[in-house]
Design a protein around this motif. Structure first.
Motif, mmCIF file in Angstrom:
data_model
loop_
_atom_site.group_PDB
_atom_site.id
_atom_site.type_symbol
_atom_site.label_atom_id
_atom_site.label_comp_id
_atom_site.label_asym_id
_atom_site.label_seq_id
_atom_site.Cartn_x
_atom_site.Cartn_y
_atom_site.Cartn_z
ATOM 1 N N GLN A 88 6.859 46.293 2.006
ATOM 2 C CA GLN A 88 5.643 46.990 2.416
ATOM 3 C C GLN A 88 4.768 46.077 3.272
ATOM 4 O O GLN A 88 4.267 46.486 4.329
ATOM 5 C CB GLN A 88 4.850 47.445 1.187
ATOM 6 C CG GLN A 88 3.520 48.121 1.537
ATOM 7 C CD GLN A 88 2.687 48.433 0.301
ATOM 8 O OE1 GLN A 88 3.077 48.126 -0.833
ATOM 9 N NE2 GLN A 88 1.523 49.038 0.516
ATOM 10 N N ALA A 89 4.590 44.846 2.832
ATOM 11 C CA ALA A 89 3.780 43.889 3.591
ATOM 12 C C ALA A 89 4.439 43.549 4.922
ATOM 13 O O ALA A 89 3.763 43.433 5.960
ATOM 14 C CB ALA A 89 3.565 42.630 2.761
ATOM 15 N N GLU A 90 5.733 43.414 4.916
ATOM 16 C CA GLU A 90 6.460 43.051 6.146
ATOM 17 C C GLU A 90 6.312 44.108 7.229
ATOM 18 O O GLU A 90 6.154 43.791 8.408
ATOM 19 C CB GLU A 90 7.944 42.850 5.813
ATOM 20 C CG GLU A 90 8.809 42.455 6.992
ATOM 21 C CD GLU A 90 10.253 42.214 6.586
ATOM 22 O OE1 GLU A 90 11.148 42.517 7.402
ATOM 23 O OE2 GLU A 90 10.490 41.731 5.464
ATOM 24 N N HIS A 91 6.318 45.369 6.826
ATOM 25 C CA HIS A 91 6.236 46.469 7.798
ATOM 26 C C HIS A 91 4.826 47.057 7.903
ATOM 27 O O HIS A 91 4.636 48.065 8.598
ATOM 28 C CB HIS A 91 7.228 47.572 7.434
ATOM 29 C CG HIS A 91 8.665 47.189 7.651
ATOM 30 N ND1 HIS A 91 9.195 46.942 8.896
ATOM 31 C CD2 HIS A 91 9.676 46.987 6.764
ATOM 32 C CE1 HIS A 91 10.481 46.628 8.776
ATOM 33 N NE2 HIS A 91 10.795 46.645 7.491
ATOM 34 N N ASN A 92 3.861 46.443 7.218
ATOM 35 C CA ASN A 92 2.470 46.923 7.257
ATOM 36 C C ASN A 92 2.371 48.393 6.864
ATOM 37 O O ASN A 92 1.693 49.191 7.531
ATOM 38 C CB ASN A 92 1.858 46.701 8.651
ATOM 39 C CG ASN A 92 1.775 45.229 9.018
ATOM 40 O OD1 ASN A 92 1.349 44.409 8.197
ATOM 41 N ND2 ASN A 92 2.180 44.899 10.229
ATOM 42 N N LEU A 93 3.061 48.756 5.786
ATOM 43 C CA LEU A 93 3.038 50.141 5.316
ATOM 44 C C LEU A 93 1.794 50.395 4.480
ATOM 45 O O LEU A 93 1.295 49.505 3.788
ATOM 46 C CB LEU A 93 4.290 50.429 4.473
ATOM 47 C CG LEU A 93 5.647 50.171 5.153
ATOM 48 C CD1 LEU A 93 6.772 50.414 4.164
ATOM 49 C CD2 LEU A 93 5.804 51.053 6.384
ATOM 50 N N THR A 94 1.287 51.600 4.532
ATOM 51 C CA THR A 94 0.096 51.953 3.743
ATOM 52 C C THR A 94 0.455 52.228 2.289
ATOM 53 O O THR A 94 -0.404 52.164 1.410
ATOM 54 C CB THR A 94 -0.595 53.192 4.341
ATOM 55 O OG1 THR A 94 0.347 54.274 4.394
ATOM 56 C CG2 THR A 94 -1.105 52.885 5.747
#
Length: 401
Positions: A184-190
């Motif tokens: 999630q952090a790697e892809h900047n997911l909400t």
């Protein structure tokens, strides 16, 4: 955006450096070859795409509507894979001229087969997850393949170290949470990343030093299954031809807007593989054919010394013809076959006439001496109408671990 219409050509790969790396590990290509044999044996239509979007992408069924199965193939020397290693990102690396022939490191002793001039890259699981973001309904499965075991905690309280194959859903809560949060952090997911149920961890039984022998063994086993015989085949030549075909597909650079063109340039299909296998005959068949032909050549007044030379060329050509990468020979073969097809259509089938006609229309040159040309003509004359032995079994496409 209509995600259901997306295919490999609509979505451009985030990295195109892979095909440019001449030092791509042969392990990956031999694993791809073995997977190709496995797909062919199952009977469904497929295309295996090499080094486009990922190390391997498999389309099962009609390409325009097929599910996409993505494979990352990683080698590792040393300790087992952990979640920390699977979710660690690569450091940014500067472009290095000839240093691209060196392998880079992901973490500890992980061998990264990507090119040395890539910018900062994502983690192994992060790159796999990106295919879910890009393809949604077209996604069939995500697969991580390695020679090294995975040391991950499973929901039943055991470790995955002794398991050659398991899925993401079998991981315990903490492992799933770690993977989801880091991706999630790697892809900047909400929202927290949700891995598909069909996310597979696969331990290959290939070793980093014995992958050639493993692939040759897989081919030999398949040929015995296919032809129902234990007779010997030119397995090493078949392996070389398939391996070279995968390497050529892998090394083709660029992106393509047309799916059919992309699959032609980067993919190996069932029909491509069948074309090569249709050239394969057991050694016993070749020997039997030659014994019959030798009698015909003797009756035609060809001396024993020349028959021996033609015999040597016959058995050499039996192996040479399998190699699709030998373009000079394949063009010569096409020309010989065209002459023979015309003769058969005209009702001409005696050996001496075949040899004389081919010799006139396709004269010997520096690359092919008269005896080799004769051997080509005789071999193709004997086998040109052979039916393909392959028996396919119609079955529905299935998700591929």
């Amino acid at each position: 955006m209509m995600h259901e219409q997306l295919d490999l050509a609509n979505v451009k790969p985030s990295e195109t450096g892979g095909p440019r790396a001449s030092n791509r590990l042969d392990f990956q290509k031999n694993w791809t070859l073995c997977h190709l044999v496995e797909r062919h044996k199952e009977g469904a239509d497929y295309v295996v795409v090499c080094d486009y979007h990922d190390d391997v992408v498999v389309l099962i069924g009609v390409p325009s509507a097929a599910k996409l199965h993505f494979y990352q193939v990683k080698t590792r020397d040393g300790s087992h894979w952990t979640m920390a290693r699977l979710t660690s990102s690569k450091k940014k690396r500067k472009k290095k001229g000839k240093a691209s022939a060196e392998t880079a490191k992901l973490a500890d002793d992980v061998v990264d087969t990507s090119t040395a001039d890539e910018e900062e890259g994502g983690s192994i699981l992060g790159k796999l997850y990106k295919h879910k973001l890009g393809f949604l309904d077209r996604l069939g499965s995500l697969n991580l393949v390695s020679n090294c075991c995975f040391k991950l905690s499973l929901s039943d309280g055991t470790s995955s170290e002794s398991k050659p194959h398991f899925t993401f859903v079998e991981l315990d809560v903490d492992e799933k949470k770690a993977a989801a949060e880091r991706v999630q952090a790697e892809h900047n997911l909400t929202e927290q990343a949700e891995f598909p149920e069909a996310t597979h961890f696969i331990v290959s039984d290939m070793t980093t030093t014995g992958h050639d022998k493993s692939a040759i063994g897989v081919i030999a086993t398949y040929l015995e299954y296919r032809y129902g015989t234990s007779e010997s085949f030119p397995v090493a030549a078949i392996h070389r031809s398939l391996f070279d075909e995968i390497r050529r597909r892998s090394n083709r650079e660029g992106t393509w807007d047309d799916l059919d063109l992309l699959l032609k340039q980067k993919g190996v299909s069932r029909s491509d593989f069948e074309k090569l296998l249709s050239k394969v005959h057991p050694r016993r068949d070749a020997e039997s054919q030659w014994l019959e032909l030798s009698k015909e050549l003797e009756s035609a007044g060809i001396s024993i010394r020349r028959r021996i030379r033609i015999s040597n060329s016959w058995h050499r050509y039996r192996v040479d013809r399998i190699d699709e990468s030998n373009e000079i020979l394949q063009r010569r073969r096409d020309a010989v076959v065209a002459v023979i097809e015309k003769m058969i259509a005209d009702g001409i089938e005696d050996v001496s006439t075949v040899l004389s006609e081919v010799s006139v229309k396709i004269p010997a040159d520096q690359a092919f001496d008269p005896e080799y040309t004769c051997a080509m003509a005789l071999y193709e004359f004997c086998n040109i109408e052979d039916p393909v032995v392959q028996k396919t079994h119609s079955q529905p496409p299935e998700e591929a671990p």
